[in-house]
Design a protein around this motif. Structure first.
Motif, mmCIF file in Angstrom:
data_model
loop_
_atom_site.group_PDB
_atom_site.id
_atom_site.type_symbol
_atom_site.label_atom_id
_atom_site.label_comp_id
_atom_site.label_asym_id
_atom_site.label_seq_id
_atom_site.Cartn_x
_atom_site.Cartn_y
_atom_site.Cartn_z
ATOM 1 N N LEU A 9 0.821 -1.214 0.000
ATOM 2 C CA LEU A 9 0.000 0.000 0.000
ATOM 3 C C LEU A 9 0.857 1.268 0.000
ATOM 4 C CD1 LEU A 9 -2.827 -1.080 2.469
ATOM 5 C CD2 LEU A 9 -2.984 -0.865 -0.006
ATOM 6 N N ASP A 30 -6.257 3.824 2.834
ATOM 7 C CA ASP A 30 -6.731 4.006 4.206
ATOM 8 C C ASP A 30 -6.042 3.001 5.128
ATOM 9 O OD1 ASP A 30 -7.849 1.620 3.503
ATOM 10 O OD2 ASP A 30 -9.913 2.188 3.937
ATOM 11 N N THR A 64 -5.832 -0.143 4.507
ATOM 12 C CA THR A 64 -6.384 -1.463 4.204
ATOM 13 C C THR A 64 -6.606 -1.621 2.709
ATOM 14 O OG1 THR A 64 -7.553 -1.400 6.310
ATOM 15 C CG2 THR A 64 -8.271 -3.054 4.732
ATOM 16 N N PHE A 65 -7.199 -0.605 2.127
ATOM 17 C CA PHE A 65 -7.552 -0.635 0.705
ATOM 18 C C PHE A 65 -6.726 0.384 -0.078
ATOM 19 C CE2 PHE A 65 -11.516 -2.125 2.682
ATOM 20 C CZ PHE A 65 -11.823 -3.222 1.895
ATOM 21 N N PHE A 66 -6.676 0.162 -1.399
ATOM 22 C CA PHE A 66 -6.301 1.243 -2.312
ATOM 23 C C PHE A 66 -7.549 2.097 -2.457
ATOM 24 C CE2 PHE A 66 -3.662 -2.362 -3.487
ATOM 25 C CZ PHE A 66 -2.413 -1.793 -3.697
ATOM 26 N N VAL A 67 -7.393 3.386 -2.341
ATOM 27 C CA VAL A 67 -8.545 4.277 -2.469
ATOM 28 C C VAL A 67 -8.428 4.999 -3.808
ATOM 29 C CG1 VAL A 67 -9.792 6.216 -1.456
ATOM 30 C CG2 VAL A 67 -8.657 4.543 0.026
ATOM 31 N N VAL A 68 -9.492 4.920 -4.596
ATOM 32 C CA VAL A 68 -9.464 5.506 -5.943
ATOM 33 C C VAL A 68 -10.682 6.413 -6.112
ATOM 34 C CG1 VAL A 68 -8.240 3.524 -6.923
ATOM 35 C CG2 VAL A 68 -10.748 3.576 -6.970
ATOM 36 N N PRO A 102 -8.428 -7.630 3.435
ATOM 37 C CA PRO A 102 -8.186 -6.984 2.139
ATOM 38 C C PRO A 102 -6.695 -6.702 1.903
ATOM 39 C CG PRO A 102 -10.013 -5.919 3.279
ATOM 40 C CD PRO A 102 -9.448 -6.926 4.228
ATOM 41 N N ASN A 103 -6.257 -7.000 0.710
ATOM 42 C CA ASN A 103 -4.891 -6.712 0.259
ATOM 43 C C ASN A 103 -3.796 -7.419 1.056
ATOM 44 O OD1 ASN A 103 -5.392 -4.928 -2.023
ATOM 45 N ND2 ASN A 103 -6.271 -3.544 -0.491
ATOM 46 N N VAL A 144 -15.473 8.088 -3.120
ATOM 47 C CA VAL A 144 -14.336 7.250 -3.494
ATOM 48 C C VAL A 144 -14.787 5.795 -3.641
ATOM 49 C CG1 VAL A 144 -12.586 8.670 -2.353
ATOM 50 C CG2 VAL A 144 -13.762 6.870 -1.063
ATOM 51 N N SER A 145 -13.927 4.986 -4.261
ATOM 52 C CA SER A 145 -14.120 3.542 -4.282
ATOM 53 C C SER A 145 -12.886 2.902 -3.664
ATOM 54 C CB SER A 145 -14.308 3.035 -5.710
ATOM 55 O OG SER A 145 -15.519 3.508 -6.242
ATOM 56 N N TYR A 146 -13.077 1.679 -3.139
ATOM 57 C CA TYR A 146 -11.982 0.969 -2.488
ATOM 58 C C TYR A 146 -11.608 -0.253 -3.306
ATOM 59 C CZ TYR A 146 -13.290 3.915 1.428
ATOM 60 O OH TYR A 146 -13.554 4.989 2.209
ATOM 61 N N VAL A 147 -10.320 -0.523 -3.410
ATOM 62 C CA VAL A 147 -9.865 -1.639 -4.234
ATOM 63 C C VAL A 147 -9.128 -2.658 -3.376
ATOM 64 C CG1 VAL A 147 -8.523 -2.327 -6.248
ATOM 65 C CG2 VAL A 147 -9.639 -0.083 -6.216
ATOM 66 N N ASP A 148 -9.557 -3.915 -3.506
ATOM 67 C CA ASP A 148 -8.921 -5.041 -2.815
ATOM 68 C C ASP A 148 -8.341 -5.957 -3.893
ATOM 69 O OD1 ASP A 148 -8.252 -7.330 -1.464
ATOM 70 O OD2 ASP A 148 -10.295 -7.834 -0.841
#
Lengths: 94, 476
Positions: A77, A84, A86-90, B34-35, B139-143
């Motif tokens: 990350l 955040d 935990t996630f990639f934020v897009v 996630p990730n 926003v959107s979150y990507v896993d």
């Protein structure tokens, strides 16, 4: 090979590039040059020659199916423009 | 209005049950944080190199062999280029001109008889990640845990004509994947996914109509309903003199409609080209032969064998072999108690109904095959009646308790002792003098009444055959 400016615009759009209108002719011309250069290969008679997908000639290299955790999530990350933790934020997709 | 015929082709994506991803050693475990299962390869960092998972190739070839495909000893990975946040490299590694498996077919059973559905190709590719959309935030979150998990895409010929055939074909593929043990086959979790290309044409016309591609079909029922809806929608358009537009449509299960994904997918231009990071797969003949020799008994063979070996009706054999776990359960039960037809009846009826109700796989049922066999044996021995067996089945199914112990503990053991039943018979006769007289006067239909009364008297535990004999003796 003739590449019209609209074709250059389409290729740019597929690559998510925004080309200014006045640059389209310039890039169309460069595409033409590159493709024209490659077109010389078309002069060679390749009847009966198998297409070559790779200049590498060694046999297929496989990996055994063993799962292994080599990378920490924080490190993955760390390369994200936004996260955040935990996630990639897009930007919102839908 | 012309009579239309549908032309349907299916694209099935099956996640392969490997331990690690297709091109890197990250885990494929479902449900991780996630990730957590992400590295520089599957997150698409510049300069990394994919290395092919041998087991994924083996699984893909086995599926090809199981559906009669030609196996291409040489196949090539290609890049399919498009931009989406769940695809970190900006391209999916797939196969294009040279897939792993060429033409094959699957035979399916439908209400209109057997049908052979052609399979165009099976190729390998890696899965994308998952996007989570927030309605509250911008926003959107990507896993990326799923990014890079191996998939096979099984592409059918446009041979399918009805939604029923489509479902039969899908169930057939899923069944084979489960028998091979190479895919979970879970539609809800997405390890088995289906897109349907649907068009219609006036019956008798050779050319295909314009097709729509249906997505979001996450259950067999939805596949059937979405295709039926789409056929109706296209027929209405043509009847009204309008044209079907070639587009991708999302199925909405809640409203049972399909809706265009307008704009999102303009004409596809994936600009496929051979992936320069991967050299062609070159299979050795010996590996293919070894994998072919390792193929287990497949659903069709097992169905035919079980039908013959246990003398089962064709439909029972089909139902029992659709899932490997169910067929294994049946054969284990028969091994414990040799009454295949009776065991098949219980399984196709009560057992399967409860498995479906509780969304349980046969192999996970609390009631093991020995228990089911024991229950059937108890009926055969006359320890309990079939009626009581049916009554106690839900409890046995849910608890997994041993049937002998259960019926004893509950005092349900059938009374086969003539003395005990005689007392009940006498009591019933004494209590119903008018019916006795009518019976003796020729109303023999009253026998059912007397049997019912005795069963009530014994709380259903009397051996029905003995009750009949004793009543006939007394009343005759």
């Amino acid at each position: 090979m003739k590449i019209p400016p609209q074709e250059a615009a389409r290729i740019a759009a597929l690559a998510r590039l925004q080309l200014p209108e006045d640059k389209l002719a310039l890039f169309a011309g460069q595409f033409e040059d590159i493709l024209g250069y490659m077109d010389q290969l078309g002069e060679v008679d390749t009847t009966g020659v198998e297409p070559m997908y790779s200049p590498a000639e060694h046999a297929t290299v496989f990996r055994g199916d063993a799962a292994e955790k080599r990378v920490r999530r924080d490190d993955v990350l760390a390369n994200a423009p936004e996260t955040d933790g935990t996630f990639f934020v897009v930007p919102k997709i839908v | 209005m012309p009579d239309y015929e549908a032309v349907i082709g299916l694209e099935v994506h099956a996640q392969l049950k490997t331990a690690s991803k297709l091109f890197c050693s990250c885990s494929t475990a479902f449900g991780s944080e996630p990730n957590e299962n992400v590295c520089e390869v599957c997150s698409g960092m510049p300069g990394v190199l994919p290395v092919l998972n041998r087991t994924a190739v083996e699984y893909a070839v086995k599926m090809g062999l199981a559906v009669n495909c030609e196996i291409n000893e040489r196949s090539v990975f290609a890049r399919k280029n498009y931009f989406y946040p769940d695809l970190p490299a900006g391209y999916q590694i797939s196969q294009y001109e040279s897939p792993l498996c060429g033409p094959g077919h699957l035979d399916v059973e439908t209400s209109a008889g057997p049908r052979r559905i052609g399979i165009t190709r099976i190729h390998m590719e890696n899965d994308a990640g998952k996007n989570i959309h927030s309605s509250a935030e911008n926003v959107s979150y990507v896993d990326l845990n799923r990014a890079g998990v191996p998939l096979i895409e099984i592409v059918s010929d446009p041979d399918i004509r009805t939604s029923e055939e489509a479902v039969a074909y899908l169930k057939g593929l899923r069944s084979i994947l489960l028998y091979l043990g190479i895919c979970d086959g879970n539609l809800e979790e997405g390890s088995f996914r289906c897109d349907a290309n649907v068009s219609i044409r006036p019956r008798g016309q050779a050319e295909f109509g314009t097709r729509a591609e249906l997505k979001n079909l996450n259950s067999f029922r939805n596949v059937q309903r979405a295709i039926d809806y789409e056929i109706g929608r296209q027929a209405d358009l043509l009847d009204d003199g309008e044209a079907v537009v070639q587009e991708t449509r999302l199925y909405d299960a809640g409203r049972n409609t399909t809706a265009s994904m307008r704009g999102k997918e303009e004409a596809h231009d994936y600009r496929y080209f051979p992936d320069p990071d991967l050299i062609p797969i070159q299979l050795e003949r010996a590996w293919i032969e070894k994998w072919a020799a390792e193929l287990p008994e497949l659903p069709r063979e097992r169905r035919e064998r079980m039908a013959a070996e246990y003398d089962l009706p064709a439909e029972d054999a089909r139902i029992l072999t659709e899932e490997k776990g169910l067929a294994d359960y049946f054969e284990a039960a028969v091994a414990a108690y040799d009454a295949p037809k009776k065991i098949a009846n219980w399984m196709v009826g009560e057992f399967l109904r409860r498995l479906n109700e509780t969304h349980t796989a046969a192999e996970d049922a609390a009631m093991g095959p020995e228990s089911l066999a024991a229950l059937v044996a108890l009926i055969d021995k006359g320890t309990i009646s079939g009626k009581i067996a049916k009554d106690v089945f839900p409890d046995l199914f849910a608890s997994g308790r041993a049937p002998e112990e259960y019926v004893k503990a509950k005092g349900l053991v059938q009374i086969s002792d003539a003395g005990a039943i005689e007392a009940a018979v006498d009591a019933v006769i004494a209590a119903n003098p008018a019916e006795v007289e009518a019976y003796r006067g020729g109303k023999t239909k009253l026998m059912g009444f007397f049997v019912g009364q005795v069963m009530r008297e014994t709380r259903g535990k009397a051996n029905p055959q003995l009750v009949n004999e004793l009543l006939q003796g007394r009343l005759g």
